[in-house]
Design an enzyme around this catalytic site. Structure first.
Site, PDB file in Angstrom:
ATOM      1  N   SER A  97      48.302   6.963  -9.882  1.00  0.00           N
ATOM      2  CA  SER A  97      49.280   5.979  -9.420  1.00  0.00           C
ATOM      3  C   SER A  97      49.908   5.236 -10.603  1.00  0.00           C
ATOM      4  O   SER A  97      50.504   5.853 -11.480  1.00  0.00           O
ATOM      5  CB  SER A  97      48.605   5.030  -8.420  1.00  0.00           C
ATOM      6  OG  SER A  97      49.544   4.302  -7.681  1.00  0.00           O
ATOM      7  N   ASP A 227      51.160  11.297   0.940  1.00  0.00           N
ATOM      8  CA  ASP A 227      51.027  10.066   0.158  1.00  0.00           C
ATOM      9  C   ASP A 227      52.013   9.034   0.708  1.00  0.00           C
ATOM     10  O   ASP A 227      53.225   9.210   0.618  1.00  0.00           O
ATOM     11  CB  ASP A 227      51.328  10.366  -1.312  1.00  0.00           C
ATOM     12  CG  ASP A 227      50.945   9.223  -2.246  1.00  0.00           C
ATOM     13  OD1 ASP A 227      51.162   8.052  -1.877  1.00  0.00           O
ATOM     14  OD2 ASP A 227      50.454   9.512  -3.348  1.00  0.00           O
ATOM     15  N   HIS A 256      47.273   9.088  -0.707  1.00  0.00           N
ATOM     16  CA  HIS A 256      47.396   8.551  -2.065  1.00  0.00           C
ATOM     17  C   HIS A 256      46.038   8.474  -2.757  1.00  0.00           C
ATOM     18  O   HIS A 256      45.895   8.865  -3.915  1.00  0.00           O
ATOM     19  CB  HIS A 256      48.042   7.167  -1.997  1.00  0.00           C
ATOM     20  CG  HIS A 256      48.381   6.585  -3.327  1.00  0.00           C
ATOM     21  ND1 HIS A 256      49.264   7.175  -4.198  1.00  0.00           N
ATOM     22  CD2 HIS A 256      47.953   5.448  -3.949  1.00  0.00           C
ATOM     23  CE1 HIS A 256      49.379   6.448  -5.293  1.00  0.00           C
ATOM     24  NE2 HIS A 256      48.589   5.392  -5.174  1.00  0.00           N
TER      25      HIS A 256
END
Length: 276
Positions: A97, A227, A256
């Site tokens: 991320s 995601d 995610h």
């Protein structure tokens, strides 16, 4: 606790496990978490004989709750100082991320010999926010909403994210883990509100296009196609096109936070890439 003090006086906490002469793997966490988000991966790769390292980004976890420097240039500079302090050579840098943005920004600037390979997992590059140049991005209003929710009730916001979209626990049939939700909240609340607020701009508005173009080492780009935090279509496929030596691996239906929900799948693919 193991810490370094950066040039601007910030204390950066890190973990460093395993043989010092083994190949190092450096893990970069997402917003607003800490090095603890990598516990599963660090234990797995430690038992595979690697040296494993993870740090708490400034303003996160056990590092200083910084009022300034909460942007990608400084994040990457902090990593460079940590790599120099630990004398890391031939390292594999793995970022999830926001941590994937940090990896791209660092690797594009790293000293020769420091980095062997990189991995971007559910990562924010090339750029998240919608613009004329990035019409598939998320509107700025989405990130303004993050900021407003953080200011209004950070503790509740940090319950809502893992309970819902981060791990796909809002999907029908999802196997919900209260422990995972609680651990996300615990990590988030350890960090500083100011740093977390600033980091929303850093992860959403930083354009990593030129970073990706500069990177010469092999890069594995891993992304779940369900995601809900970093939408697949505007991230992973675009990043791979910009990389000189990039490989895309797409995970059908994964969320995610797939490193936590599906560690056996992710760890096996990471190991194959590192050893390949």
């Amino acid at each position: 606790m193991s810490t370094i003090t950066t040039r601007d006086g910030t204390e950066i906490f890190y973990k460093d496990w395993g043989p010092k002469d083994a190949q190092p793997i450096v893990f970069h966490h997402g917003w607003p978490l800490s090095a603890d988000d990598w516990d599963n991966q660090m234990l797995f790769f430690l038992h595979q004989g690697f040296r494993v390292i993870a740090h708490d980004r400034r303003g996160h976890g056990r590092s200083s709750q910084t009022a300034t420097g909460n942007e990608m240039d400084t994040y990457a500079a902090d990593v460079a100082e940590l790599a120099a302090h630990l004398n890391l050579r031939n390292a594999v840098h793995i970022g999830h991320s926001t941590g994937g943005g940090e990896v791209a920004h660092y690797v594009a600037r790293a000293e020769a010999g420091r980095v062997a390979k990189a991995v971007l997992i559910g990562a924010v590059p090339p750029v998240m926010v919608k613009s004329e140049a990035n019409p598939g991005g998320l509107p700025i209003e989405v990130f303004d909403g993050f900021r407003a929710a953080l200011v209004a009730n950070r503790a509740q916001f940090y319950v809502d994210i893992p309970t819902g979209p981060f791990y796909g626990f809002n999907r029908e049939g999802a196997k919900v883990s209260q422990g995972i939700i609680d651990n996300w909240w615990r990590q988030g609340m350890m960090g500083g509100a100011k740093a977390h607020y600033d980091c929303i701009k850093a992860f959403s508005e930083t354009d990593f296009t030129e970073d990706l173009k500069k990177i010469d080492v092999p890069v594995l780009v891993m992304h779940g196609d369900d995601d809900q935090i970093v939408p697949y279509a505007d991230s992973a496929p675009l990043s791979v096109k910009l990389l000189k030596n990039g490989t895309l691996k797409t995970y059908a239906g994964l969320p995610h936070g797939m490193c936590t929900t599906h560690p056996d799948v992710i760890n096996a693919d990471l190991l194959a890439f590192i050893k390949g």
